[in-house]
Design an enzyme around this catalytic site. Structure first.
Site, short mmCIF file in Angstrom:
data_model
loop_
_atom_site.label_atom_id
_atom_site.label_comp_id
_atom_site.label_asym_id
_atom_site.label_seq_id
_atom_site.Cartn_x
_atom_site.Cartn_y
_atom_site.Cartn_z
N ASP A 7 0.81 -1.21 -0.04
CA ASP A 7 -0.03 0.10 0.02
C ASP A 7 1.04 1.31 -0.07
O ASP A 7 1.76 1.40 0.74
CB ASP A 7 -0.90 0.11 1.26
CG ASP A 7 -1.84 1.29 1.26
OD1 ASP A 7 -3.23 0.93 0.87
OD2 ASP A 7 -1.52 2.27 1.54
N ASP A 105 -4.04 2.52 -4.91
CA ASP A 105 -2.67 2.31 -4.41
C ASP A 105 -2.41 1.20 -3.69
O ASP A 105 -1.53 1.28 -2.80
CB ASP A 105 -2.36 3.88 -3.55
CG ASP A 105 -3.12 3.36 -2.03
OD1 ASP A 105 -4.24 2.63 -2.01
OD2 ASP A 105 -2.46 4.15 -1.15
N GLU A 106 -2.87 0.14 -4.12
CA GLU A 106 -2.79 -0.88 -3.14
C GLU A 106 -2.93 -2.20 -4.09
O GLU A 106 -3.81 -2.51 -4.98
CB GLU A 106 -3.95 -1.00 -2.29
CG GLU A 106 -3.93 -1.83 -1.07
CD GLU A 106 -5.31 -1.40 -0.14
OE1 GLU A 106 -5.36 -0.19 0.00
OE2 GLU A 106 -5.69 -2.36 0.45
N1 DCP Z 1 -8.62 8.58 -0.79
C1 DCP Z 1 -9.63 9.71 -0.94
N2 DCP Z 1 -10.84 9.88 0.00
C2 DCP Z 1 -10.79 9.08 1.20
C3 DCP Z 1 -9.64 8.04 1.38
C4 DCP Z 1 -8.69 7.82 0.23
O1 DCP Z 1 -9.84 10.25 -1.99
N3 DCP Z 1 -11.57 9.37 2.01
C5 DCP Z 1 -7.92 8.29 -2.03
C6 DCP Z 1 -6.59 9.30 -1.54
C7 DCP Z 1 -5.34 8.36 -0.99
C8 DCP Z 1 -5.86 7.18 -1.94
O2 DCP Z 1 -7.15 7.22 -2.18
O3 DCP Z 1 -4.21 9.04 -1.25
C9 DCP Z 1 -5.35 6.04 -0.93
O4 DCP Z 1 -6.02 5.76 0.04
P1 DCP Z 1 -5.27 5.06 1.55
O5 DCP Z 1 -6.29 4.89 2.39
O6 DCP Z 1 -4.18 4.19 1.40
O7 DCP Z 1 -4.66 6.37 2.32
P2 DCP Z 1 -3.33 7.02 1.76
O8 DCP Z 1 -2.44 6.37 0.82
O9 DCP Z 1 -3.46 8.49 1.56
O10 DCP Z 1 -2.42 7.20 3.09
P3 DCP Z 1 -1.60 6.12 3.88
O11 DCP Z 1 -0.08 6.24 4.01
O12 DCP Z 1 -2.49 6.03 5.16
O13 DCP Z 1 -1.76 4.89 3.11
CA CA Z 2 -2.15 4.20 0.93
CA CA Z 3 -4.90 2.10 0.18
#
Ligand code: DCP
Ligand code: CA
Ligand code: CA
Length: 350
Positions: A7, A105-106
């Site tokens: 991720d 992203d996963e």
């Molecule tokens: N995303 C979004 N709205 C949300 C949650 C996520 O648009 N409520 C989008 C933006 C994030 C992407 O999806 O960058 C991936 O979500 P993740 O939950 O994997 O979170 P992040 O990658 O941003 O952070 P982390 O480092 O905690 O994985």
């Molecule tokens: Ca992420």
């Molecule tokens: Ca994710």
């Protein structure tokens, strides 16, 4: 066994730091609103500097200002993140292990038959390559199934690599909050809290027939997950021939009527293409993407080859109802048919 879950760290914000290195080192928020009017939108994600102020995904942009008055802001650019995402997925796929993309992203990677020690070294290499060739950091969890690998990944964020093998699994999950289990939303969590269950270990110690009685099949699923008997597997998309169409819904929609309307329109578009190319089909699939970019896919295999718009529409509607959960907001929706048989081929066949 084992399964690895990769991720990306603070993905959208990390992509922005990649093309705007000047944003590094200072709080950065990526949101839904135009930079000139931040009174309405929400935070999609933010870098770790912003998180140290308490800013998080889903938060109203109007609240961000109260926590931090000096931050950079960028409106989300989905097309750019999709592009970076496909570079990452290609790199991971090039390792040659069965892989399932779980969201933008996963990805889950099936390392079956490989020792945990070797899995760790493969994954540490993946991390290094993503860093060197794309410029982004990720976290990888390795465990016995997809669900536990995801939990290991969450626990190791950011820029981590954590192995939770058979012998450490129960200890690892038992003191985690129940909300770490997939399928436990705020409502189920509140109901479980009310009967004194707050940790995963509490579920494992509960009476399974009580859980089944009070929570139905969800109760059974969480009991299995809490007792180490989760069975989630990496599902690879075989490169089979299929015909599909999808649409992005601006702003997302939670209205089942609106989503049904979209399904009908997509079924009609898919049918036109199926007819044009001259196929029968045996499989129908519906994909929805929620506001967190998580994809939910449901498939059905028909008992016979079908060849009508009605068959696509009816099955796609049933699949939509299976895929959707109450309160889910959908930003992308798609209909696909697969297991195709050419009509011409059939004529020569008989
Ligand atoms: N995303 C979004 N709205 C949300 C949650 C996520 O648009 N409520 C989008 C933006 C994030 C992407 O999806 O960058 C991936 O979500 P993740 O939950 O994997 O979170 P992040 O990658 O941003 O952070 P982390 O480092 O905690 O994985
Ligand atoms: Ca992420
Ligand atoms: Ca994710």
């Amino acid at each position: 066994m084992p399964v690895a879950l990769v991720d990306m760290d603070y993905f959208f914000a990390a992509c922005e730091e990649l093309r705007h290195p000047e944003f590094k080192g200072k709080p950065l928020v990526v949101g839904t609103a135009n930079p000139k009017d931040r009174s309405r939108g929400v935070v999609q994600t933010c870098n770790y500097e912003a998180r140290s102020f308490g800013i998080h995904s889903g938060m109203a942009l109007s609240d961000v200002m109260k926590l931090c008055n000096d931050y950079n802001y960028v409106e989300a650019d989905d097309a750019y993140y999709e592009d970076v995402s496909s570079q990452i997925m290609q790199l991971l796929k090039s390792y040659g292990y069965p892989m399932e993309q779980m969201s933008i992203d996963e990805a889950a990677i099936d390392l079956d038959g490989i020792s945990y020690e070797e899995a760790r070294s493969i994954c540490s290499n993946m991390k290094l390559e993503i860093k060197n060739s794309i410029g982004l950091k990720c976290t990888i969890g390795i465990s016995t199934t997809k669900t536990y690998a995801k939990m290991a990944c969450d626990a190791a964020k950011p820029d981590g690599l954590l192995v939770v093998d058979n012998s450490s699994l129960m200890e690892f999950i038992s003191d985690k909050p129940i909300t770490k289990l997939p399928g436990i939303g705020p409502k189920t969590a509140a109901k479980l809290n009310a009967i004194g269950i707050s940790k995963i270990g509490d579920i494992a110690r509960a009476n399974p027939s009580m859980l089944l009685g009070s929570f139905g099949s969800v109760g059974m699923e969480i009991y299995l997950m809490a007792t180490g008997k989760d069975n989630s597997k990496v599902i690879t998309k075989s490169e089979v021939l299929s015909i599909g169409r999808e649409r992005t819904i601006a702003g997302g929609s939670a209205s089942i009527m609106e989503l049904e309307k979209q399904i009908k329109a997509l079924a009609s578009e898919v049918w036109k293409e199926v007819e044009r190319q001259g196929y029968f089909f045996m499989g129908v699939s519906v994909k929805i993407r929620d506001m967190n970019f998580t994809e939910h896919i449901k498939n059905v295999k028909l008992s016979n080859y079908a060849g009508s718009e009605e068959a696509i529409e009816r099955n796609a509607l049933t699949l939509l109802h299976k895929a959707i959960r109450p309160g889910m907001r959908i930003r992308k929706i798609g209909v696909r048919v697969y297991e195709l048989m050419p009509k011409k081929g059939q004529k020569t066949l008989f």
